[in-house]
Design an enzyme around this catalytic site. Sequence first.
Site, short mmCIF file in Angstrom:
data_model
loop_
_atom_site.label_atom_id
_atom_site.label_comp_id
_atom_site.label_asym_id
_atom_site.label_seq_id
_atom_site.Cartn_x
_atom_site.Cartn_y
_atom_site.Cartn_z
N ASP A 78 0.86 -1.19 0.00
CA ASP A 78 0.00 0.00 0.00
C ASP A 78 0.90 1.24 0.00
O ASP A 78 2.00 1.23 -0.58
CB ASP A 78 -0.99 -0.06 1.18
CG ASP A 78 -2.26 0.73 0.92
OD1 ASP A 78 -2.30 1.93 1.24
OD2 ASP A 78 -3.23 0.15 0.38
N LYS A 155 -3.72 -0.59 -6.93
CA LYS A 155 -4.78 0.16 -6.22
C LYS A 155 -4.49 1.63 -6.44
O LYS A 155 -3.42 2.11 -6.08
CB LYS A 155 -4.72 -0.19 -4.73
CG LYS A 155 -5.55 0.73 -3.81
CD LYS A 155 -5.49 0.22 -2.37
CE LYS A 155 -6.02 1.22 -1.36
NZ LYS A 155 -5.88 0.73 0.04
N ASP A 157 -5.47 5.20 -5.50
CA ASP A 157 -6.16 6.01 -4.50
C ASP A 157 -6.53 7.39 -5.08
O ASP A 157 -6.16 7.68 -6.23
CB ASP A 157 -5.23 6.15 -3.27
CG ASP A 157 -6.01 6.20 -1.98
OD1 ASP A 157 -7.20 6.54 -2.00
OD2 ASP A 157 -5.42 5.89 -0.92
N ASP A 218 -12.35 4.19 5.11
CA ASP A 218 -11.36 3.17 5.51
C ASP A 218 -11.80 2.35 6.70
O ASP A 218 -12.32 2.88 7.69
CB ASP A 218 -10.05 3.87 5.92
CG ASP A 218 -9.36 4.51 4.75
OD1 ASP A 218 -9.87 4.41 3.61
OD2 ASP A 218 -8.29 5.12 4.97
C1 GLA Z 1 -6.44 6.06 1.93
C2 GLA Z 1 -6.99 4.69 1.53
C3 GLA Z 1 -6.43 3.61 2.45
C4 GLA Z 1 -4.92 3.63 2.38
C5 GLA Z 1 -4.38 5.02 2.72
C6 GLA Z 1 -2.89 5.13 2.49
O1 GLA Z 1 -6.91 6.46 3.17
O2 GLA Z 1 -8.39 4.66 1.56
O3 GLA Z 1 -6.93 2.34 2.09
O4 GLA Z 1 -4.51 3.25 1.10
O5 GLA Z 1 -5.03 6.02 1.95
O6 GLA Z 1 -2.40 6.38 2.81
#
Ligand code: GLA
Length: 429
Positions: A78, A155, A157, A218
């Site tokens: 991530d 992923k 964001d 989240d």
């Molecule tokens: C956002 C996403 C999370 C994670 C964070 C990383 O909040 O929704 O799932 O990836 O960023 O900073």
Amino acid sequence: MYLALLVFASAGMLTSALDNGLMKTPPMGWLAWERFRCDIDCDHDPKNCISENLFIDMADRLSEDGWKELGYIYVNIDDCWSAKERDEQGRLQADPKRFPGGIPKLVQYMHDRGLKLGIYGDMGTYTCGGYPGTPLDKIEIDAQTFAKWGVDMLKLDGCYSNVTVQEQGYPLMSKALNATGRHIGYSCSWPAYQGGLPPKVNYTQLGKICNLWRNYGDIQDSWDSVLKIVDWFFGNQDVLIPAAGPGRWNDPDMLIVGDFGLSIDQSRAQMALWAIMAAPLFMSNDLRTISSGARSILQNKMAISINQDALGIQGRRILKEKSGIEVFQRPLSNNASSLVFFSRRNDMPYRYQSSLSKLNYTAGSYKVYDVFSDTAVTLKDSTDFVLSVNPTGVVMWYVSAPAKPSLHQFYKTGKFQAEDQNAIPYVIV
Ligand code: GLA
């Protein structure tokens, strides 16, 4: 004429689908964020910091502790993996201190073990953690970099961007990934940044450009957080259910089973409801130290096969009782289904009485498998049953197709007997 039809059909396909053929069932694996966040302090916390060692450790666990065989094959990085600057050619680069072998080394490590590697980016100027993002003019180069590294999933964001950038950027990244020729699963956080609902969110379009998408906020390591997500997803089920299908999934966020916030009952509840939702199953936990209780929930074969059902129909909440019991149902292949009885009570196990006909099942006799107690019974639609649901817990069932009286049996025995067409599919046992 035939030729014209063919050309027409294939042109339609090219423009209307994320043509990567991936994720026909919800993707499964491990994702770093919820458990390990942006811990980059490898000097003081070498075991838990975001570094190649962490992903190598998780890959070892996935491949040696029985996870991979059950379908948990993605190891996903991530936020906070990259250096703070792009390289001289404008490409993203991993932090050289924490990822001395670079991403290609990790990719190789995963592929050698039959696993896949996912990476994280952001459709804006910065990632949520403040690392370099992928603004519009960097989409192509980043897609190419990921493909060159051999990455299997992205992923993307949505921090530090706006509606207009997202509207352009998410489809553009889809095209850019396809153009690399590498099959890269594409997870879009776009809807989560636009409130998750129409008219701001266009789920038909998302289904064409992304394999999965975060719709909502989240997850955190608490039961409250799980409940908030459950409430939102089932509260909006009429909008969300049609959006999901093979290759396109709503993503209620990671499984936190095995962390600190959930009891065993709550862990079963998360697993059961994520299976009903046809949700991606990305665990965010420490597989090196996970308890056997949490492991057996996450490795429950029947729950996994319900989650992975080939029809890919997302289930729904069918009943909200005054008692605080809620009933959820998901249609499955072979005319089967899954039922989840969930208790919102906080007092004691509740004895819930119902029958399959009250839950709208057609007449017949059904084989019912209790997913977490591993027991089976035969149940006629009209028979009343009573089951005990723990506070904040679930009872989860796999319900076979109804057996119909068979004429063949009648001629043989003079009696109507149910045919054994309600046997459990081999994959589940
Ligand atoms: C956002 C996403 C999370 C994670 C964070 C990383 O909040 O929704 O799932 O990836 O960023 O900073």
